[in-house]
Scaffold this active site. Structure first.
Site, PDB file in Angstrom:
ATOM      1  N   ARG A 187       2.862 -12.651   4.371  1.00 31.61           N
ATOM      2  CA  ARG A 187       4.320 -12.855   4.271  1.00 31.61           C
ATOM      3  C   ARG A 187       5.097 -12.069   5.317  1.00 31.61           C
ATOM      4  O   ARG A 187       6.326 -12.095   5.324  1.00 31.61           O
ATOM      5  CB  ARG A 187       4.793 -12.489   2.862  1.00 31.61           C
ATOM      6  CG  ARG A 187       4.321 -13.524   1.825  1.00 31.61           C
ATOM      7  CD  ARG A 187       4.561 -13.061   0.405  1.00 31.61           C
ATOM      8  NE  ARG A 187       5.972 -12.813   0.128  1.00 31.61           N
ATOM      9  CZ  ARG A 187       6.416 -12.209  -0.978  1.00 31.61           C
ATOM     10  NH1 ARG A 187       5.568 -11.805  -1.888  1.00 31.61           N
ATOM     11  NH2 ARG A 187       7.710 -12.023  -1.154  1.00 31.61           N
ATOM     12  N   PRO A 201       0.800  -1.228   0.000  1.00 30.67           N
ATOM     13  CA  PRO A 201       0.000   0.000   0.000  1.00 30.67           C
ATOM     14  C   PRO A 201       0.829   1.273   0.000  1.00 30.67           C
ATOM     15  O   PRO A 201       1.852   1.359   0.651  1.00 30.67           O
ATOM     16  CB  PRO A 201      -0.782  -0.123   1.309  1.00 30.67           C
ATOM     17  CG  PRO A 201       0.110  -0.913   2.206  1.00 30.67           C
ATOM     18  CD  PRO A 201       0.933  -1.804   1.314  1.00 30.67           C
ATOM     19  N   GLU A 202       0.361   2.256  -0.748  1.00 34.68           N
ATOM     20  CA  GLU A 202       0.951   3.586  -0.743  1.00 34.68           C
ATOM     21  C   GLU A 202      -0.006   4.515   0.016  1.00 34.68           C
ATOM     22  O   GLU A 202      -0.897   4.041   0.709  1.00 34.68           O
ATOM     23  CB  GLU A 202       1.195   4.036  -2.195  1.00 34.68           C
ATOM     24  CG  GLU A 202       2.113   3.074  -2.956  1.00 34.68           C
ATOM     25  CD  GLU A 202       2.397   3.500  -4.395  1.00 34.68           C
ATOM     26  OE1 GLU A 202       2.355   4.696  -4.692  1.00 34.68           O
ATOM     27  OE2 GLU A 202       2.642   2.609  -5.219  1.00 34.68           O
TER      28      GLU A 202
END
Ligand SMILES: [Zn+2]
Length: 277
Positions: A116, A4-5
């Site tokens: 992850r 995400p940005e």
């Protein structure tokens, strides 16, 4: 995939804020220590148990949960991270990769899930927060971020303009997706050195960065795979992307097949060699 940005974290923060503000974490559970930075498991859990949420904000690409003890839980959701307030008991699937679980008084649970475990969790006191905040550049949607501020930052670097735009000391929150999109919208070749852009080009790029980030927030961010909003829904901005993830497809301006390169940085840069000069 570079999410995400800023727009994704802003969406998460807006979604979880109403459910968290004023609530207490009745307990805290952590499945793995490898997401912690600068805090031990014990330090994190005792710091969170019984703490009340004062507010929930965003800084750069991170969610910042301020607690009544004067500390802040900073969550940097990695590529596979999500931060969701669940109103119902978690399903087996939802709890499978839950890294941090924070049940709330009056029901519900804040869950940081990360398949992850590429994200990070920090618990900062006031001093730690100031140090952390000072190391970051300006917020692109704040009034202080003017075209002049961007021009000054670009003047001091010979880096490719795309790399400079993603440098979190120049401006925060812009990663690979939105750097590609902003440079296309501004019609600037991503491989030009940042310090050769004209005043007019910097002004256009500045305006396009803001316009695109705001449009992406309005669409709840970009979902390719793992990113979810704070209510667990996918975003929609992937439908509006002009270049990112469209290598080889026709430019939406001129029809030329979009070019892709890894020569600028380790990530994919997609651009139109006819529109971006
Ligand atoms: Zn084109």
């Amino acid at each position: 995939l570079g999410v995400p940005e800023l727009p994704e974290v802003e969406t998460i923060v807006r979604d979880i804020r109403p459910a968290l503000t004023g609530r207490c974490f009745t307990s805290a559970r952590l499945s793995h220590d490898d997401v912690l930075r600068g805090v031990t498991r014990r330090g994190l859990l005792t710091g969170l148990r019984g703490a009340r949420v004062v507010n929930v904000t965003r800084r750069a690409k991170h969610a910042v949960i301020r607690l009544d003890r004067g500390t802040r839980l900073v969550v940097q959701p990695g590529m596979t991270g999500s931060l969701v307030v669940h109103r119902k008991p978690l399903t087996r699937d939802e709890s499978a990769y839950a890294v941090l679980r924070l049940p709330l008084d009056r029901g519900g649970e804040l869950v940081y899930r990360d398949v992850r475990r590429l994200g990070t969790l920090l618990l900062l006191d006031e001093r730690g927060w100031r140090k952390y905040d000072d190391a970051l550049g300006p917020e692109p949607l704040a009034a202080e971020f003017t075209p002049h501020v961007l021009a000054e930052a670009f003047r001091g670097t010979r880096q490719y303009v795309k790399k400079a735009l993603m440098d979190q000391r120049v401006v925060v929150g812009v990663g690979n997706i939105y750097a590609n999109e902003a440079l296309f919208a501004a019609r600037i070749d991503p491989s030009r050195p940042a310090n050769v852009l004209t005043v007019g080009e910097v002004e256009t790029l500045h305006a396009e960065v803001r316009r695109i980030l705001q449009a992406a927030i309005a669409s709840n961010g970009t979902t390719f795979r793992d990113y979810r909003t704070g209510t667990g829904e996918p975003g929609n901005f992937q439908l509006e992307l002009m270049v990112y993830d469209r290598e080889g497809e026709p430019c939406r301006n001129c029809g030329t097949p979009l070019a892709g390169t890894h020569a600028i940085d380790a990530r994919i840069t997609v651009f139109c060699w006819r529109c971006q000069t």
